[in-house]
Design a protein around this motif. Structure first.
Motif, mmCIF file in Angstrom:
data_model
loop_
_atom_site.group_PDB
_atom_site.id
_atom_site.type_symbol
_atom_site.label_atom_id
_atom_site.label_comp_id
_atom_site.label_asym_id
_atom_site.label_seq_id
_atom_site.Cartn_x
_atom_site.Cartn_y
_atom_site.Cartn_z
ATOM 1 N N ASP A 41 21.070 49.695 29.737
ATOM 2 C CA ASP A 41 21.717 48.850 30.744
ATOM 3 C C ASP A 41 22.971 49.495 31.321
ATOM 4 O O ASP A 41 23.320 49.257 32.474
ATOM 5 C CB ASP A 41 22.090 47.492 30.140
ATOM 6 N N HIS A 99 26.284 54.176 35.630
ATOM 7 C CA HIS A 99 25.009 53.562 35.991
ATOM 8 C C HIS A 99 24.940 52.201 35.308
ATOM 9 O O HIS A 99 24.986 52.105 34.080
ATOM 10 C CB HIS A 99 23.847 54.449 35.553
ATOM 11 N N LEU A 101 22.759 48.665 35.096
ATOM 12 C CA LEU A 101 21.480 48.016 35.388
ATOM 13 C C LEU A 101 20.629 48.866 36.337
ATOM 14 O O LEU A 101 20.018 48.367 37.280
ATOM 15 C CB LEU A 101 21.721 46.620 35.973
ATOM 16 N N GLN A 103 21.503 51.158 38.488
ATOM 17 C CA GLN A 103 22.090 51.579 39.759
ATOM 18 C C GLN A 103 23.352 52.403 39.514
ATOM 19 O O GLN A 103 24.169 52.038 38.656
ATOM 20 C CB GLN A 103 22.456 50.360 40.612
ATOM 21 N N THR A 105 26.832 53.048 40.415
ATOM 22 C CA THR A 105 27.717 52.108 41.112
ATOM 23 C C THR A 105 28.443 52.721 42.305
ATOM 24 O O THR A 105 28.732 52.018 43.272
ATOM 25 C CB THR A 105 28.749 51.517 40.138
ATOM 26 N N THR A 108 26.092 52.628 45.578
ATOM 27 C CA THR A 108 25.459 51.391 46.008
ATOM 28 C C THR A 108 26.081 50.877 47.302
ATOM 29 O O THR A 108 27.254 51.141 47.595
ATOM 30 C CB THR A 108 25.600 50.292 44.938
ATOM 31 N N GLN A 112 23.964 45.728 47.448
ATOM 32 C CA GLN A 112 23.442 46.120 46.130
ATOM 33 C C GLN A 112 24.455 45.815 45.031
ATOM 34 O O GLN A 112 24.091 45.353 43.948
ATOM 35 C CB GLN A 112 23.090 47.604 46.135
ATOM 36 N N MET A 113 25.734 46.078 45.299
ATOM 37 C CA MET A 113 26.759 45.821 44.299
ATOM 38 C C MET A 113 26.896 44.329 44.027
ATOM 39 O O MET A 113 27.101 43.916 42.883
ATOM 40 C CB MET A 113 28.098 46.403 44.759
ATOM 41 N N ASN A 115 24.481 42.203 44.214
ATOM 42 C CA ASN A 115 23.315 41.851 43.405
ATOM 43 C C ASN A 115 23.527 42.236 41.944
ATOM 44 O O ASN A 115 23.111 41.508 41.031
ATOM 45 C CB ASN A 115 22.064 42.545 43.954
ATOM 46 N N ILE A 116 24.162 43.384 41.713
ATOM 47 C CA ILE A 116 24.453 43.803 40.339
ATOM 48 C C ILE A 116 25.434 42.833 39.695
ATOM 49 O O ILE A 116 25.235 42.384 38.559
ATOM 50 C CB ILE A 116 25.021 45.242 40.325
ATOM 51 N N ARG A 117 26.508 42.505 40.409
ATOM 52 C CA ARG A 117 27.532 41.621 39.844
ATOM 53 C C ARG A 117 27.009 40.224 39.579
ATOM 54 O O ARG A 117 27.541 39.512 38.726
ATOM 55 C CB ARG A 117 28.748 41.593 40.767
ATOM 56 N N GLN A 119 24.410 39.692 38.119
ATOM 57 C CA GLN A 119 23.696 39.782 36.845
ATOM 58 C C GLN A 119 24.617 40.095 35.670
ATOM 59 O O GLN A 119 24.151 40.342 34.563
ATOM 60 C CB GLN A 119 22.617 40.864 36.940
#
Length: 283
Positions: A41, A99, A101, A103, A105, A108, A112-113, A115-117, A119
């Motif tokens: 992760d 990196h 999840l 991606q 960072t 991105t 995209q960032m 979407n990562i945050r 999660q």
């Protein structure tokens, strides 16, 4: 006798021809050496960070697997919180890459960032609750990453499904009866429980905790840590937490990373370490 020998050879040949051939290649390997690698992760690759001309740390590398709890320890000023913010993509690295999840960072897009945050979750020593709002409204703020907009700012505006999700999070931290109490009327331990509920309400894949018990008395701090790790282990969440408490690092971490003198000086399983092994990081 020659006839008997010929008959025997013929029989053996027939048996060999009827016997199924052994496979040339094993199609499946078993055993510990061939066990599947856990999903990664978080990965830091030669990460460095400086503020101006002041170096904080350099050449920091590690990989954290799904469901692993990692304690990041070290003395004040070693850069633990800074490293945590780099891992979350809140501040840029000065070198190397992170990196999260799957991606990288620093490569991105803004979408995209976000979407990562959506999660990930964060619990810090400063609870960062909005004092004048209700406990339920504060927990709903944990859904803003997935549902941006004013509707998730207050429980009076939120959809019914979101309110139910927030109430379930409060039930898990034992504060459902406090849902409509103002946040500024809570004790320190209660405030931290609300912060945990806010962090878990969106069912994150990764949780970061920055000194989550630093502002609590020892008894409340122990209760919060027990609760926090019971919740995340139930959901197989990946956790990175900073702590000055050596016993907490060994008790709640599966793995310990020790930051000192601008480098990772220790990377080991918690089960293989003792308190004495960690005290040297604070010298």
């Amino acid at each position: 006798m020659r006839d008997t020998l010929s008959s025997t050879i013929s029989s053996v040949t027939d048996l060999l021809l009827r016997r199924p051939a052994a496979p040339d290649v094993l199609t499946e390997q078993t055993g510990a050496a061939f066990a599947p690698v856990s999903h990664v992760d978080i990965e830091a690759r030669a990460v460095s960070k400086s503020f101006g001309t002041t170096p904080i740390f350099s050449d920091v590398s590690f990989r954290l697997a799904r469901g692993e709890a990692t304690a990041l320890v070290g003395a004040n000023g070693t850069g633990k919180s800074t490293l945590l913010r780099c891992l979350m993509g809140l501040i840029p690295t000065s070198g190397g890459s992170v990196h999260l999840l799957g991606q990288q960072t620093d490569e991105t897009t803004g979408r995209q960032m976000r979407n990562i945050r959506a999660q990930i979750g964060l619990v810090s020593q400063k609870h960062n609750l909005v004092p004048r709002l209700s406990v339920l409204s504060n927990v709903l703020h944990g859904l803003l990453g997935k549902h941006p907009g004013i509707r998730h700012w207050s429980h009076s505006l939120a959809p019914q499904s979101s309110r139910e999700t927030a109430m379930q999070a409060l039930e898990r931290v034992g504060l459902a009866d406090f849902a409509h109490r103002r946040a500024d009327r809570l004790s320190g331990g209660q405030s931290q429980r609300v912060a945990i509920a806010r962090a878990i309400v969106s069912a994150p894949k990764v949780l970061f905790a920055d000194e989550p018990c630093a502002s609590l008395d020892p008894s409340a701090g122990e209760d919060v840590m027990e609760l926090f790790f019971r919740l995340v282990r139930d959901e197989n969440v990946t956790v990175v937490f900073t702590s000055h408490n050596i016993e907490h690092a060994l008790k709640y971490g599966d793995r310990v990373l020790g930051l000192a003198q601008g480098r990772i000086q220790l990377d080991a399983t918690a089960a293989s370490l003792s308190s004495a092994d960690l005290r040297g990081l604070y010298d």
